[in-house]
Design a protein around this motif. Structure first.
Motif, mmCIF file in Angstrom:
data_model
loop_
_atom_site.group_PDB
_atom_site.id
_atom_site.type_symbol
_atom_site.label_atom_id
_atom_site.label_comp_id
_atom_site.label_asym_id
_atom_site.label_seq_id
_atom_site.Cartn_x
_atom_site.Cartn_y
_atom_site.Cartn_z
ATOM 1 N N SER A 268 4.569 0.499 0.990
ATOM 2 C CA SER A 268 4.692 1.485 2.068
ATOM 3 C C SER A 268 3.328 1.903 2.609
ATOM 4 N N GLU A 269 2.356 2.016 1.707
ATOM 5 C CA GLU A 269 0.998 2.391 2.128
ATOM 6 C C GLU A 269 0.367 1.281 2.974
ATOM 7 N N LEU A 274 2.054 4.692 5.217
ATOM 8 C CA LEU A 274 2.565 5.951 4.668
ATOM 9 C C LEU A 274 1.630 6.462 3.580
ATOM 10 N N SER A 275 1.604 7.772 3.382
ATOM 11 C CA SER A 275 0.849 8.343 2.272
ATOM 12 C C SER A 275 1.649 8.162 0.990
ATOM 13 N N GLU A 276 0.944 8.179 -0.148
ATOM 14 C CA GLU A 276 1.662 8.017 -1.419
ATOM 15 C C GLU A 276 2.626 9.170 -1.661
ATOM 16 N N LYS A 277 2.297 10.363 -1.154
ATOM 17 C CA LYS A 277 3.190 11.514 -1.307
ATOM 18 C C LYS A 277 4.491 11.302 -0.553
ATOM 19 N N ASP A 278 4.388 10.879 0.711
ATOM 20 C CA ASP A 278 5.596 10.650 1.510
ATOM 21 C C ASP A 278 6.422 9.503 0.937
ATOM 22 N N ALA A 279 5.733 8.425 0.536
ATOM 23 C CA ALA A 279 6.445 7.268 -0.016
ATOM 24 C C ALA A 279 7.193 7.636 -1.292
ATOM 25 N N SER A 280 6.579 8.496 -2.130
ATOM 26 C CA SER A 280 7.168 8.814 -3.429
ATOM 27 C C SER A 280 8.172 9.951 -3.388
ATOM 28 N N THR A 281 8.020 10.894 -2.460
ATOM 29 C CA THR A 281 8.904 12.069 -2.449
ATOM 30 C C THR A 281 9.977 12.010 -1.369
ATOM 31 N N SER A 331 7.299 0.705 9.903
ATOM 32 C CA SER A 331 8.443 1.397 9.290
ATOM 33 C C SER A 331 9.657 0.494 9.147
ATOM 34 N N ALA A 332 9.809 -0.472 10.053
ATOM 35 C CA ALA A 332 10.960 -1.381 9.988
ATOM 36 C C ALA A 332 10.968 -2.148 8.670
ATOM 37 N N ALA A 333 9.781 -2.562 8.202
ATOM 38 C CA ALA A 333 9.696 -3.280 6.935
ATOM 39 C C ALA A 333 10.092 -2.373 5.773
ATOM 40 N N VAL A 334 9.660 -1.113 5.816
ATOM 41 C CA VAL A 334 9.982 -0.170 4.744
ATOM 42 C C VAL A 334 11.472 0.119 4.706
ATOM 43 N N TYR A 335 12.074 0.390 5.861
ATOM 44 C CA TYR A 335 13.511 0.680 5.899
ATOM 45 C C TYR A 335 14.329 -0.528 5.437
#
Length: 427
Positions: A268-269, A274-281, A331-335
């Motif tokens: 995600s980063e 994305l930040s690690e906080k957003d990715a993890s929480t 974001s498409a890859a993350v979703y």
């Protein structure tokens, strides 16, 4: 009194599903966290999964033998004590900022969890009305799914700082200032793991003080078979093609699941910024929420559709999703990657149940232990993925779990003629 005893025992066993689900799903938080705090490569950070899953590989049969002598209750108490002790070792490991120390602590934690999982899956099915055994295991597994959602969320909030140094920032720091920063990062695991240790120890005390019903699962046939040498019994099972193909499929499934989860934050980063906080929480808990909902929806769908055909469909969809995640950006890859969790949801219990479906009563326990040992895939595949990431990049590395879903598709296609599958375990 017997009914009340069963209710308390079921509640405690159900809590074990939550505890191991919580600890297991902190690994996706620990991998990026210790990568930063201990200055590791992707390959080195993946050894967190190796330390965890090797315990699952080494301990199921010793755990079963221990519980044969001391009972389920004795095995559960020992497992909880190992779990609690290993979690407490995170305190000195963080103080020393020693990665090998962390790996040793994790191995002890997961050794305890191997005892818990070896006991909990069969025990939950025999506590109470036999006709409601499937309902009980599905209920217990729902808490495992809940833990998978809550674990990364709390881990992200209380362990990850959200601060990552660029190479330029790190080079600009003096050795003393850099050490202070890294020590502070490492120390953030101490309080969460102290809390985990104390909670697990409390459950151990409750189990010790609870009178578990006396359970006698063994038939005369099983008792006679267990008098034979263990090597002879294992040797016979190794000739069972259905069981061995199931062990291999479970190897690839758990390896693939560990890969998808463990490197999600880094993916995600790097791919979406994305930040690690957003990715993890936010994103990772949502992905695990999809996994939990997938278990419920999958259980419902299995009432109307052949479970094996469902497994084939889910494997094909995940192959497509992985290929898409590797080729998309942002974001498409993350979703797209997040959707993989939903379609992984039914895989472990379905593969497990197909693997042991032809075993007799006298061989089912040992055969089940061999399938559980297939969990070692979670120790072997993440380092392969980490090495590919170090050589190329994290996006290309996601082809590794893609191979897992191809292997699962092969196993499912081999079992297409099976019309009925009784789900008997969860992980």
């Amino acid at each position: 009194m017997q009914k009340n005893s069963n209710v308390i025992a079921v509640a405690l066993i159900t809590s074990l599903f939550f505890l191991w689900g919580f600890a297991l799903n902190l690994n996706p938080i620990l991998i990026p966290h210790l990568k930063k705090a201990c200055q590791l490569t992707d390959f080195q950070s993946s050894l967190i999964d190796s330390a965890s899953y090797f315990a699952y590989f080494l301990l199921p049969i010793p755990a079963a033998l221990f519980m044969k002598k001391y009972g389920y209750k004795g095995g559960i108490i020992l497992g909880l004590l190992l779990f609690s002790f290993g979690a407490m070792l995170f305190v000195p490991a963080a103080a020393a900022r020693n990665y090998a120390f962390f790996l040793g602590a994790l191995f002890i934690v997961f050794s305890g969890m191997a005892f818990l999982e070896t006991a909990a899956n069969p025990l939950i099915t025999v506590l109470g009305d036999p006709d409601k055994a499937t309902q009980r295991i599905n209920f217990a597994q729902s808490f495992n799914g809940l833990a998978a959602t809550v674990g990364p969320l709390l881990g992200g909030l209380f362990i990850l700082s959200g601060k990552n140094l660029t190479a330029a920032e790190e080079n600009a720091m003096s050795p003393e200032v850099l050490k202070q920063y890294l020590d502070k990062e490492a120390s953030s695991v101490q309080i969460p793991y102290i809390v985990i240790s104390l909670v697990v120890l409390t459950v151990a005390i409750l189990v010790w003080r609870t009178a578990f019903p006396v359970i006698n699962e063994e038939s005369g046939e099983e008792i006679n078979d267990e008098r034979r040498p263990l090597s002879a019994r294992i040797g016979e099972l190794l000739k069972n093609k259905q069981l061995m193909s199931g062990v291999l499929a479970e190897f690839f499934y758990v390896g693939g699941q560990a890969c998808v989860s463990s490197f999600f934050i880094r993916f995600s980063e790097k791919v979406a910024g994305l930040s690690e906080k957003d990715a993890s929480t936010i994103y990772l808990p949502l992905a695990f929420l999809g996994f939990m909902s997938g278990r419920f929806i999958g259980t419902l769908l299995m009432r109307y559709f052949n479970p094996v055909k469902l497994l084939v469909t889910y494997a094909v969809i995940n192959i497509i999703l992985i290929i898409s995640a590797v080729n998309l950006s942002g974001s498409a890859a993350v979703y797209t990657l997040m959707a993989v969790w939903f379609f992984m949801s039914i895989m472990f219990p379905t593969i497990f149940s197909l693997s042991i479906r032809d075993l007799t009563a006298k061989t089912k326990k040992l055969g089940s232990s061999l399938v559980i040992m297939g969990i070692v895939g979670g120790a072997i595949m993440p380092p392969i993925m980490g090495r590919v990431s170090d050589m190329f990049n994290i996006q290309v590395a996601y082809l590794v779990p893609g191979i897992s879903f191809v292997a699962i598709l092969w196993f499912a296609l081999k079992n297409l003629k099976v019309k009925k599958v009784e789900i008997v375990a969860g992980h």
